[in-house]
Write a protein that holds these residues in place. Sequence first.
Motif, PDB file in Angstrom:
ATOM      1  N   ILE A   1       0.841  -1.198   0.000  1.00 13.81           N
ATOM      2  CA  ILE A   1       0.000   0.000   0.000  1.00 13.81           C
ATOM      3  C   ILE A   1       0.875   1.246   0.000  1.00 13.81           C
ATOM      4  O   ILE A   1       0.622   2.202  -0.748  1.00 13.81           O
ATOM      5  N   ASN A   2       1.930   1.234   0.796  1.00 13.82           N
ATOM      6  CA  ASN A   2       2.853   2.386   0.826  1.00 13.82           C
ATOM      7  C   ASN A   2       3.529   2.594  -0.520  1.00 13.82           C
ATOM      8  O   ASN A   2       3.695   3.739  -0.971  1.00 13.82           O
TER       9      ASN A   2
ATOM     10  N   HIS B   1       2.314   1.804  -3.435  1.00 14.11           N
ATOM     11  CA  HIS B   1       1.276   2.335  -4.317  1.00 14.11           C
ATOM     12  C   HIS B   1       1.104   3.841  -4.085  1.00 14.11           C
ATOM     13  O   HIS B   1       1.043   4.621  -5.046  1.00 14.11           O
ATOM     14  N   GLU B   2       1.056   4.237  -2.827  1.00 12.30           N
ATOM     15  CA  GLU B   2       0.892   5.660  -2.498  1.00 12.30           C
ATOM     16  C   GLU B   2       2.101   6.486  -2.960  1.00 12.30           C
ATOM     17  O   GLU B   2       1.936   7.607  -3.450  1.00 12.30           O
ATOM     18  N   ARG B   3       3.302   5.941  -2.815  1.00 10.41           N
ATOM     19  CA  ARG B   3       4.507   6.652  -3.275  1.00 10.41           C
ATOM     20  C   ARG B   3       4.479   6.824  -4.795  1.00 10.41           C
ATOM     21  O   ARG B   3       4.860   7.865  -5.334  1.00 10.41           O
TER      22      ARG B   3
ATOM     23  N   LYS C   1       1.831   6.983  -6.707  1.00  9.28           N
ATOM     24  CA  LYS C   1       0.831   8.000  -7.015  1.00  9.28           C
ATOM     25  C   LYS C   1       1.398   9.401  -6.774  1.00  9.28           C
ATOM     26  O   LYS C   1       1.136  10.321  -7.560  1.00  9.28           O
ATOM     27  N   ALA C   2       2.165   9.579  -5.711  1.00  8.06           N
ATOM     28  CA  ALA C   2       2.781  10.884  -5.425  1.00  8.06           C
ATOM     29  C   ALA C   2       3.760  11.257  -6.536  1.00  8.06           C
ATOM     30  O   ALA C   2       3.830  12.418  -6.959  1.00  8.06           O
TER      31      ALA C   2
ATOM     32  N   ARG D   1      -8.861   7.631  -9.784  1.00  8.49           N
ATOM     33  CA  ARG D   1      -9.124   7.590  -8.329  1.00  8.49           C
ATOM     34  C   ARG D   1      -9.908   6.343  -7.948  1.00  8.49           C
ATOM     35  O   ARG D   1      -9.657   5.753  -6.912  1.00  8.49           O
TER      36      ARG D   1
ATOM     37  N   SER E   1      -7.490   3.372  -8.021  1.00  6.30           N
ATOM     38  CA  SER E   1      -6.565   3.431  -6.895  1.00  6.30           C
ATOM     39  C   SER E   1      -7.251   3.024  -5.598  1.00  6.30           C
ATOM     40  O   SER E   1      -6.716   2.239  -4.812  1.00  6.30           O
ATOM     41  N   SER E   2      -8.450   3.558  -5.360  1.00  4.85           N
ATOM     42  CA  SER E   2      -9.139   3.213  -4.109  1.00  4.85           C
ATOM     43  C   SER E   2      -9.511   1.737  -4.080  1.00  4.85           C
ATOM     44  O   SER E   2      -9.444   1.100  -3.029  1.00  4.85           O
TER      45      SER E   2
ATOM     46  N   VAL F   1      -6.379  -0.292  -3.040  1.00  6.72           N
ATOM     47  CA  VAL F   1      -6.110  -0.204  -1.598  1.00  6.72           C
ATOM     48  C   VAL F   1      -7.149  -1.004  -0.818  1.00  6.72           C
ATOM     49  O   VAL F   1      -6.808  -1.753   0.103  1.00  6.72           O
TER      50      VAL F   1
END
Length: 163
Positions: A49-50, A52-54, A56-57, A140, A143-144, A147
């Motif tokens: 998950i981290n 994936h978030e990185r 996206k950033a 979005r 992505s959601s 997660v």
Amino acid sequence: MELLRRVLGVRRANPAVAAPAQVLFDSAAVPDSRRGDSLLAALDIDAAINAHERWKARLMDYLEGRTAVGLDPALVRRADHSVLGRWLHGVGGEVLGDQPAFPLLVARYQYFHEQAATLVELAQQGEWDKAVQVLNGGYRYGSSQVVLLLKELQRGLVRSLAE
């Protein structure tokens, strides 16, 4: 810090609520190799998950012009090219592939990458109105879903380890 709490079993502010790792470590079941693999997969899900978030950033930095590093839509479209994608098609798939949510996760992750590639293409073409539509729509949503499905896999692992 949350990962340390989970691994080390540090109590949260409300001592009546056990941290997820405490449930994993306090189980009376006899450890076996599948259990160990499942425990590692549960911890890997947080890392996934981290990652994936990185990613996206990084994409947002590119879209908003905060980085000079370009993105190739063809590479962005490849879900197996990212850290999470390699994990899904490697260790994650080996350990979690039999879970009911896993095939849907792989499909949603591919969808997410297709939306991200479309977003990059539109941005490169200067089609900002369309890019914003994709960003607020399929990107979005995809992505959601990724997660949520990762968390569902994690909940399933926690339940199976507690049995």
